[in-house]
Design an enzyme around this catalytic site. Structure first.
Site, PDB file in Angstrom:
ATOM      1  N   ASP A 139      32.143  54.892  53.322  1.00 18.87           N
ATOM      2  CA  ASP A 139      31.990  54.982  51.643  1.00 18.87           C
ATOM      3  C   ASP A 139      33.574  54.538  51.182  1.00 18.87           C
ATOM      4  O   ASP A 139      33.758  55.377  50.254  1.00 18.87           O
ATOM      5  CB  ASP A 139      31.744  56.330  51.508  1.00 18.87           C
ATOM      6  CG  ASP A 139      30.345  56.774  51.990  1.00 18.87           C
ATOM      7  OD1 ASP A 139      29.358  55.954  51.933  1.00 18.87           O
ATOM      8  OD2 ASP A 139      30.267  57.933  52.592  1.00 18.87           O
ATOM      9  N   HIS A 193      25.936  50.451  50.795  1.00 19.33           N
ATOM     10  CA  HIS A 193      26.761  50.124  50.058  1.00 19.33           C
ATOM     11  C   HIS A 193      26.563  50.103  48.717  1.00 19.33           C
ATOM     12  O   HIS A 193      25.519  49.744  48.120  1.00 19.33           O
ATOM     13  CB  HIS A 193      27.153  48.658  50.205  1.00 19.33           C
ATOM     14  CG  HIS A 193      27.842  48.145  51.638  1.00 19.33           C
ATOM     15  ND1 HIS A 193      28.798  48.891  52.319  1.00 19.33           N
ATOM     16  CD2 HIS A 193      27.157  47.385  52.680  1.00 19.33           C
ATOM     17  CE1 HIS A 193      28.968  48.413  53.492  1.00 19.33           C
ATOM     18  NE2 HIS A 193      28.124  47.394  53.688  1.00 19.33           N
TER      19      HIS A 193
HETATM   20  P1  GDP Z   1      30.878  51.402  50.910  1.00 20.18           P
HETATM   21  O1  GDP Z   1      29.659  51.975  51.710  1.00 20.18           O
HETATM   22  O2  GDP Z   1      32.268  51.425  51.840  1.00 20.18           O
HETATM   23  O3  GDP Z   1      30.550  50.326  50.219  1.00 20.18           O
HETATM   24  O4  GDP Z   1      31.442  52.450  49.991  1.00 20.18           O
HETATM   25  P2  GDP Z   1      30.271  53.127  49.032  1.00 20.18           P
HETATM   26  O5  GDP Z   1      28.995  52.280  48.355  1.00 20.18           O
HETATM   27  O6  GDP Z   1      30.071  54.501  48.710  1.00 20.18           O
HETATM   28  O7  GDP Z   1      31.316  52.792  47.505  1.00 20.18           O
HETATM   29  C1  GDP Z   1      32.039  53.734  46.957  1.00 20.18           C
HETATM   30  C2  GDP Z   1      31.698  53.667  45.640  1.00 20.18           C
HETATM   31  O8  GDP Z   1      32.782  53.652  44.807  1.00 20.18           O
HETATM   32  C3  GDP Z   1      30.896  52.767  44.942  1.00 20.18           C
HETATM   33  O9  GDP Z   1      29.867  53.584  43.970  1.00 20.18           O
HETATM   34  C4  GDP Z   1      31.463  51.568  44.460  1.00 20.18           C
HETATM   35  O10 GDP Z   1      30.892  51.237  43.185  1.00 20.18           O
HETATM   36  C5  GDP Z   1      32.895  52.653  43.867  1.00 20.18           C
HETATM   37  N1  GDP Z   1      33.910  51.665  43.989  1.00 20.18           N
HETATM   38  C6  GDP Z   1      34.468  50.806  44.900  1.00 20.18           C
HETATM   39  N2  GDP Z   1      35.748  50.297  44.443  1.00 20.18           N
HETATM   40  C7  GDP Z   1      36.394  51.301  43.460  1.00 20.18           C
HETATM   41  C8  GDP Z   1      37.263  51.496  42.751  1.00 20.18           C
HETATM   42  O11 GDP Z   1      38.460  50.724  43.041  1.00 20.18           O
HETATM   43  N3  GDP Z   1      37.286  52.269  41.751  1.00 20.18           N
HETATM   44  C9  GDP Z   1      36.200  53.004  41.566  1.00 20.18           C
HETATM   45  N4  GDP Z   1      36.251  53.829  40.306  1.00 20.18           N
HETATM   46  N5  GDP Z   1      34.990  52.791  42.310  1.00 20.18           N
HETATM   47  C10 GDP Z   1      35.088  52.010  43.249  1.00 20.18           C
END
Ligand code: GDP
Length: 431
Positions: free
Chosen positions: A12, A40
């Site tokens: 995440d 994701h």
């Molecule tokens: P993954 O499995 O590693 O892709 O992680 P997630 O899907 O849980 O992504 C983390 C969350 O953070 C998602 O809702 C993304 O849209 C969001 N996100 C990713 N990068 C950023 C950022 O730089 N700032 C903010 N506010 N949200 C982000």
């Protein structure tokens, strides 16, 4: 050139966003491990999407998206995801599935459920996607490869029959649940065959040719180092290897072709399910505020909707996480979220039996570790929209540089918002 985008923490970290962003210039995006047990979240011009199995390159018309042999393939979920994005206006993506990928069988999901039920309060916090039973069967050599769907009827039924002899003992005597029906399982597999037939090919040969043709290939990891089956917080890990080194295994390319390893590190910590989490925030009100403000719309599981456990940035775990990944670049994400804090604790060491260490220990010692914090001043403003590193507030730059020094890997990308464009590239003094 092959690049891997992987997680340095508990998952995440925002890998989907970074992969989606880099995929704009990639010819191929590959999933090489894991299954539909994590997701994701991606936000782009088409909307907001939670992908579980599809590679994050599916939003780019020119990108080929590959499911490698290392993936735990849930066929109905994959096909449902393709239909789901197309119904929201995304052009139909090009998807290739390895004929050597193995299939999540309906009974894998059942076994996951039954085992969690049996363990009750002592469970692993499984997402009940069948991942652990799947990988157990794969290594016990009673799994089903995609290519097995093309066996003749009697051969395939015989395989199912063999597996069911063993499984039915557990179903009957341990779990007291309905037994596997061979004909029913066969019929299900035939439906799966119909669903994926258009996508199946020899993925490894495709990738070898793509490498020869100088294509840009992104390997997209799921979860992060600390959930790696070998190097993570065993046994509270996933059942596959989440690290870049597995990238070659999970899609059939030479390990030396992976030239860049981008480890995604989140500016604070979060974890899902049980397991050691040294820098976890113990004050529930403080944790809840960060959870609500975190990510894009809160830190809740993309697959399960479960609230994530929240913590401060952990330099010990992240240094280890980056080292095991073989990091060439760190993408430091969700930094914008921290803009509300007056001061920000950062975990810089673990105290174990009265001694402070910066080395990430084995689980047995991790259970005794207490966090050692240094507190940095916050920057108290919204940094979204900033495109240049020098334009970030001084305290924000100090936070990045402090962490970079502690983890010892170059932070070359800073993500300050969920969208593709919310990225700041930066030169690092390290290497
Ligand atoms: P993954 O499995 O590693 O892709 O992680 P997630 O899907 O849980 O992504 C983390 C969350 O953070 C998602 O809702 C993304 O849209 C969001 N996100 C990713 N990068 C950023 C950022 O730089 N700032 C903010 N506010 N949200 C982000």
């Amino acid at each position: 050139m092959v690049k891997a985008v992987v997680g340095a923490n508990w998952g995440d970290e925002g890998k989907g966003k970074i992969t989606d962003m880099l995929a704009q210039n990639a010819d191929v995006v590959v999933r090489f491990q894991g299954g539909a047990n994590a997701g994701h979240t991606i936000k782009n011009k088409y909307g907001k999407f939670a992908l579980h199995t599809l590679p994050s390159g599916v939003f780019n018309e020119n990108t080929v998206n590959i499911i490698g042999n290392g993936v735990a393939l849930n066929i109905p979920i994959l096909v449902g995801e393709i239909d789901g994005i197309v119904s929201k206006g995304v052009p139909k993506p090009v998807v290739l599935i390895s004929e050597r990928a193995q299939i999540i069988m309906p009974y894998h999901i059942k076994f996951d459920e039954y085992e969690e039920e049996r363990l009750a309060g002592k469970s692993f916090g499984s997402t009940k996607s069948g991942i652990a039973p799947f990988y157990s069967d794969k290594f016990a050599k009673i799994g089903f490869q995609v290519c097995d769907l093309w066996d003749d009827e009697e051969m395939l039924k015989e395989k199912i029959r063999n597996v069911s002899v063993q499984k039915n003992v557990l179903l009957e005597h341990l779990y007291h649940k309905p037994l596997i029906d061979v004909d029913e399982t066969y019929d299900t597999l035939m439906k799966y065959k119909e669903m994926i037939a258009p996508y199946v090919c020899d993925v490894s040969s495709y990738l070898h040719k793509a490498i020869k043709d100088n294509k840009t290939i992104l390997l997209e990891g799921q979860l992060g180092t600390l959930k790696d089956c070998d190097h993570g917080i065993y046994p509270m890990v996933t059942s596959s290897n989440t690290i870049a080194a597995y990238g070659g295994v999970g899609c059939g390319i030479p390990p030396y072709e992976i030239k860049q390893v981008i480890s995604v590190c989140k500016a604070y910590s979060s974890a899902v399910g049980a397991g050691e989490f040294v820098s976890e925030i113990t004050d529930e009100a403080v944790a809840d505020e960060l959870r609500r403000r975190g990510g894009d719309g809160g830190e809740y599981g993309a697959t399960t909707g479960r609230p994530r456990r929240m913590g401060w940035f952990d330099c010990v775990a992240s240094k280890y996480g980056c080292a095991i990944q073989g990091t060439t670049d760190v993408a430091f994400t969700v930094l914008d979220v921290l803009g509300y804090l007056d001061e920000i604790p950062v975990c810089v060491g673990y105290e174990i039996d009265g001694e402070v260490t910066t080395s990430f220990p084995v689980t047995r010692l991790l259970q005794k570790a207490k966090p050692v914090y240094e507190t940095l001043p916050g920057w108290k403003c919204d940094i979204t929209g900033i495109k240049e590193y020098d334009k970030l507030p001084e305290n924000c730059r100090k936070y990045i540089e402090f962490i970079e020094k502690k983890i010892g890997f170059p932070i070359t990308m800073v993500s300050n918002g969920p969208s593709r464009d919310d990225i700041i590239y930066r030169k690092s003094d390290i290497r």
